[in-house]
Design a protein around this motif. Structure first.
Motif, PDB file in Angstrom:
ATOM      1  N   ASN A  49      10.108   5.336   1.336  1.00  0.00           N
ATOM      2  CA  ASN A  49       9.728   6.334   2.007  1.00  0.00           C
ATOM      3  C   ASN A  49      10.657   7.111   2.606  1.00  0.00           C
ATOM      4  N   TYR A  50      11.959   6.691   2.669  1.00  0.00           N
ATOM      5  CA  TYR A  50      12.928   7.492   3.205  1.00  0.00           C
ATOM      6  C   TYR A  50      13.447   8.357   2.066  1.00  0.00           C
ATOM      7  N   ILE A  51      13.401   8.024   0.868  1.00  0.00           N
ATOM      8  CA  ILE A  51      13.821   8.880  -0.502  1.00  0.00           C
ATOM      9  C   ILE A  51      12.676   9.931  -0.619  1.00  0.00           C
ATOM     10  N   THR A  52      11.519   9.559  -0.679  1.00  0.00           N
ATOM     11  CA  THR A  52      10.295  10.639  -1.118  1.00  0.00           C
ATOM     12  C   THR A  52       9.956  11.458  -0.038  1.00  0.00           C
ATOM     13  N   ARG A  53       9.987  10.992   1.242  1.00  0.00           N
ATOM     14  CA  ARG A  53       9.831  11.685   2.529  1.00  0.00           C
ATOM     15  C   ARG A  53       8.321  12.227   2.371  1.00  0.00           C
ATOM     16  N   PRO A  54       7.250  11.748   2.515  1.00  0.00           N
ATOM     17  CA  PRO A  54       5.908  11.853   2.382  1.00  0.00           C
ATOM     18  C   PRO A  54       5.629  12.990   3.424  1.00  0.00           C
ATOM     19  N   ARG A  55       4.913  14.148   2.817  1.00  0.00           N
ATOM     20  CA  ARG A  55       4.489  15.128   3.740  1.00  0.00           C
ATOM     21  C   ARG A  55       3.218  14.658   4.446  1.00  0.00           C
ATOM     22  N   VAL A  56       3.283  15.442   5.857  1.00  0.00           N
ATOM     23  CA  VAL A  56       2.160  15.072   6.633  1.00  0.00           C
ATOM     24  C   VAL A  56       0.884  15.938   6.074  1.00  0.00           C
ATOM     25  N   PRO A  57      -0.282  15.151   5.921  1.00  0.00           N
ATOM     26  CA  PRO A  57      -1.251  15.681   5.034  1.00  0.00           C
ATOM     27  C   PRO A  57      -2.584  16.303   5.955  1.00  0.00           C
ATOM     28  N   PHE A  58      -1.855  17.304   6.663  1.00  0.00           N
ATOM     29  CA  PHE A  58      -2.830  18.608   7.241  1.00  0.00           C
ATOM     30  C   PHE A  58      -3.814  19.307   6.261  1.00  0.00           C
ATOM     31  N   VAL A  96       0.889  -1.168  -0.060  1.00  0.00           N
ATOM     32  CA  VAL A  96      -0.199   0.027   0.038  1.00  0.00           C
ATOM     33  C   VAL A  96       0.811   1.466   0.128  1.00  0.00           C
ATOM     34  N   ASP A  97       0.575   2.057  -1.146  1.00  0.00           N
ATOM     35  CA  ASP A  97       1.526   3.436  -0.988  1.00  0.00           C
ATOM     36  C   ASP A  97       1.000   4.409   0.021  1.00  0.00           C
ATOM     37  N   VAL A  98       1.921   5.176   0.393  1.00  0.00           N
ATOM     38  CA  VAL A  98       1.427   6.325   1.404  1.00  0.00           C
ATOM     39  C   VAL A  98       0.906   7.407   0.681  1.00  0.00           C
ATOM     40  N   SER A  99      -0.412   7.688   0.883  1.00  0.00           N
ATOM     41  CA  SER A  99      -1.122   8.638   0.579  1.00  0.00           C
ATOM     42  C   SER A  99      -1.812   9.448   1.585  1.00  0.00           C
ATOM     43  N   PRO A 100      -2.485  10.515   1.402  1.00  0.00           N
ATOM     44  CA  PRO A 100      -2.985  11.370   2.521  1.00  0.00           C
ATOM     45  C   PRO A 100      -4.107  10.700   3.393  1.00  0.00           C
ATOM     46  N   ASN A 101      -4.717   9.443   2.519  1.00  0.00           N
ATOM     47  CA  ASN A 101      -5.624   8.551   3.342  1.00  0.00           C
ATOM     48  C   ASN A 101      -4.964   7.598   4.123  1.00  0.00           C
ATOM     49  N   THR A 102      -3.599   7.120   3.805  1.00  0.00           N
ATOM     50  CA  THR A 102      -3.261   6.152   4.531  1.00  0.00           C
ATOM     51  C   THR A 102      -2.176   6.604   5.154  1.00  0.00           C
ATOM     52  N   TYR A 103      -1.771   7.938   5.181  1.00  0.00           N
ATOM     53  CA  TYR A 103      -0.422   8.459   5.898  1.00  0.00           C
ATOM     54  C   TYR A 103      -0.376   8.080   7.383  1.00  0.00           C
ATOM     55  N   PHE A 104      -1.262   8.136   8.175  1.00  0.00           N
ATOM     56  CA  PHE A 104      -1.330   8.040   9.629  1.00  0.00           C
ATOM     57  C   PHE A 104      -1.271   6.567  10.124  1.00  0.00           C
ATOM     58  N   LEU A 105      -1.980   5.732   8.944  1.00  0.00           N
ATOM     59  CA  LEU A 105      -1.984   4.286   9.376  1.00  0.00           C
ATOM     60  C   LEU A 105      -0.742   3.510   9.175  1.00  0.00           C
ATOM     61  N   HIS A 106       0.096   4.200   8.044  1.00  0.00           N
ATOM     62  CA  HIS A 106       1.351   3.901   7.646  1.00  0.00           C
ATOM     63  C   HIS A 106       2.230   4.048   9.046  1.00  0.00           C
ATOM     64  N   LEU A 107       2.031   5.405   9.319  1.00  0.00           N
ATOM     65  CA  LEU A 107       2.900   5.708  10.554  1.00  0.00           C
ATOM     66  C   LEU A 107       2.605   4.958  11.854  1.00  0.00           C
ATOM     67  N   GLU A 108       1.415   4.871  12.127  1.00  0.00           N
ATOM     68  CA  GLU A 108       1.280   4.041  13.480  1.00  0.00           C
ATOM     69  C   GLU A 108       1.683   2.381  13.182  1.00  0.00           C
ATOM     70  N   LEU A 109       1.693   2.050  11.985  1.00  0.00           N
ATOM     71  CA  LEU A 109       2.024   0.736  11.844  1.00  0.00           C
ATOM     72  C   LEU A 109       3.535   0.524  12.024  1.00  0.00           C
ATOM     73  N   LEU A 110       4.308   1.646  11.554  1.00  0.00           N
ATOM     74  CA  LEU A 110       5.797   1.702  11.788  1.00  0.00           C
ATOM     75  C   LEU A 110       6.076   1.957  13.170  1.00  0.00           C
ATOM     76  N   ASN A 111       5.324   2.505  13.751  1.00  0.00           N
ATOM     77  CA  ASN A 111       5.508   2.851  15.266  1.00  0.00           C
ATOM     78  C   ASN A 111       5.223   1.383  15.942  1.00  0.00           C
ATOM     79  N   PHE A 112       4.595   0.543  15.691  1.00  0.00           N
ATOM     80  CA  PHE A 112       4.007  -0.559  16.167  1.00  0.00           C
ATOM     81  C   PHE A 112       5.218  -1.438  16.004  1.00  0.00           C
TER      82      PHE A 112
END
Length: 539
Positions: A72-81, A11-27
């Motif tokens: 993810n490290y190269i593209t550095r997705p922005r926080v979707p506020f 699943v690519d990082v998108s505005p709709n999946t950003y925070f789910l990606h972040l929480e799964l990485l933290n998990f």
């Protein structure tokens, strides 16, 4: 673990999946942190269920995970506020009261996080990129310790008379994530290797150019330094890519700037940076190329204005400065050896070394020789005091002789560096000749030293040649620096190294220790915890 990794991989990082990606990485970081409960080095009794589950996944999933974490490290997705998906206002797409309530709750929950990112001085950091890199570093440096077949750890612990230790009967399992990183290839090049074989889907395919640029931009961060080391040490394809780049200052300038301010760094970070320079210096084209790249100025170097200096000259200056810092503060033999080994690799390829770099090189020999003479005098003085006590005398001889031997080796290595420049590239380095002539008296005490005499003899061959040319010039007034340099440059054309004693050209290579996990596992977790502790303090 399979489901979490599958989500990260597919699943690519998108505005709709950003925070789910972040929480799964933290998990992931929390789940694999069981290593913190283990000893400083991996043992057969360590329990890391989530890490072991991650290692057990099929190679295709592992390759995809490594690829996406690096992307993810190269593209550095922005926080979707301020995205519509988090708007509390009515939207036709939100035809449910529960959805609107959920969206409002999301805004309230994310408000402190939004403030933290936007107002913090660390706002330039990217949560997804940082967490992806932390997870990747933990995964690639994990090695499960296993017991050899037919050996019982409990039996060994009970039997005190056994000569074998548990460590002698253990081995480390292969790491699929480390192997995937080492086999990564550049997706922007033709996917056919030198033998004409098409690369399979089992290779991580990355855009090396953006990776190179991202690393250069982030090398102030220790995690980026460790990632660069991991690529250069393990992935020959990426190393070759780096070595053919013409803009090596992208990587080298942040490294040299960090070493310039070494007092702000940990010993681990200094080691990593110096090892990276040593790995790069193993290539002759690198050593030649850095002297062709001219820097208009070096604004962060405060002691002296460096104008139109080559990148190679700056590297020599910073390495010598690091040696001086180590002598006064850290006093680490390994750090000393790594710096001198890098200088030795560079020496036969030096071209137009700057006046300041040449002075620092001769001053390094002067500084080490004074330290050597001080140690020799101190040893002789203490031996005279302990003359009547044979036990104390023997102990003193052993302790002082060991330290004296270290400085003897350092001095010889510096002499070999100077000799390599004079033997192979003297005509291209008149400033080195000038620096040696200016402080030629520092070599005199070592003319008859059994470890240094042949090397010093070569230096005096050069000195005799140029001193005689100076004497042949009739001067009415005093010699100026420019006049001396003019005579040196003019006579460099007629210089021949025929009278020089030839020595085997030094070439040092970096080899990773047999059990690197004992160093890297604690180091990686130190970096992860420092980042997390910063987040907790900020919150």
């Amino acid at each position: 673990m399979r489901n979490v990794l599958n989500f990260i991989a597919s699943v690519d990082v998108s505005p709709n999946t950003y925070f789910l990606h972040l929480e799964l990485l933290n998990f992931m970081i929390i789940a694999i942190s069981t290593q913190l409960l283990c000893g400083p080095s991996p043992g057969p009794n360590d329990v890391n269920p989530f890490l072991d589950a991650a290692m057990a996944q099929d190679s295709h999933l592992v390759t995809s995970v490594v690829c996406n974490l690096l992307l993810n490290y190269i593209t550095r997705p922005r926080v979707p506020f301020n995205r519509a998906s988090y708007s509390i206002f009515y939207d036709r797409s939100q035809n449910s009261v529960l959805k609107r309530v959920g969206s409002a709750a999301a805004n309230i929950v994310l408000l402190p996080f939004s403030y933290l990112i936007s107002s913090s001085s660390e706002g330039s950091r990217n949560p997804i990129a940082d967490s992806s890199l932390q997870v990747l570093l933990v995964l690639i440096h994990y090695h499960k310790c296993l017991v050899s077949e037919g050996y019982s750890v409990l039996k060994n612990q009970v039997s005190a008379s056994s000569d074998s230790s548990p460590k002698d009967n253990t081995y480390f399992s292969d790491n699929p994530y480390c192997r995937a990183l080492e086999r990564a290839i550049d997706c922007e090049l033709d996917c056919v290797d030198k033998e004409g074989n098409a690369h399979s889907d089992q290779h991580v395919k990355l855009p090396f150019a953006p990776l190179f640029d991202t690393l250069g931009m982030c090398l102030a961060d220790e995690t980026a330094v460790l990632l660069l080391y991991s690529f250069l040490q393990g992935n020959s394809t990426f190393l070759e890519y780096v070595l053919v780049r013409t803009d090596l200052d992208t990587l080298l300038m942040p490294i040299l700037e960090a070493l310039y301010d070494a007092r702000r760094m940990t010993a681990y970070q200094i080691y990593m940076l110096l090892i990276i320079l040593l790995i790069l210096s193993q290539d002759t084209s690198f050593n030649a190329g850095i002297h062709k790249l001219i820097l208009p100025t070096v604004p962060w170097y405060k002691e002296r204005l460096l104008y139109q200096s080559s990148l190679g000259s700056l590297m020599v200056i910073i390495l010598i400065r690091t040696i001086q810092y180590n002598l006064s503060k850290l006093r680490d033999v390994y750090l000393h050896t790594t710096c001198l080994a890098t200088l030795a690799n560079m020496a036969p390829h030096v071209h137009r070394l700057s006046a300041y770099a040449s002075q620092r090189l001769v001053s390094l020999f002067d500084m080490l020789s004074r330290k050597y003479n001080k140690l020799a005098d101190l040893r002789d003085g203490k031996l005279n005091i302990a003359e009547n006590n044979s036990i104390e005398r023997s102990s003193l001889v052993e302790d002082m002789s060991a330290e004296l031997q270290i400085y003897t080796d350092f001095l010889r290595l510096v002499l070999e560096i100077i000799n390599a420049i004079l033997t192979y590239v003297l005509p291209q380095n008149p400033e080195v000749v000038y620096a040696i002539m200016h402080k030629q008296e520092v070599f005199q005490p070592f003319k008859n030293h059994p470890r240094f005499d042949e090397l010093v003899e070569n230096i005096y061959t050069v000195l005799d040649f140029f001193n005689s040319r100076m004497d042949a010039q009739r001067m009415n007034g005093d010699w100026s620096v420019n006049l001396v340099l003019q005579v040196i440059i003019m006579n460099c054309r007629s210089w021949h190294a025929d009278g020089m004693k030839m020595f085997t050209q030094l070439h040092f290579t970096y080899e990773q220790e047999s059990h690197p996990e004992e160093f890297f596992i604690p180091y990686v977790w130190q970096l992860v915890l420092s980042r997390w502790s910063y987040t907790f303090v900020s919150c």
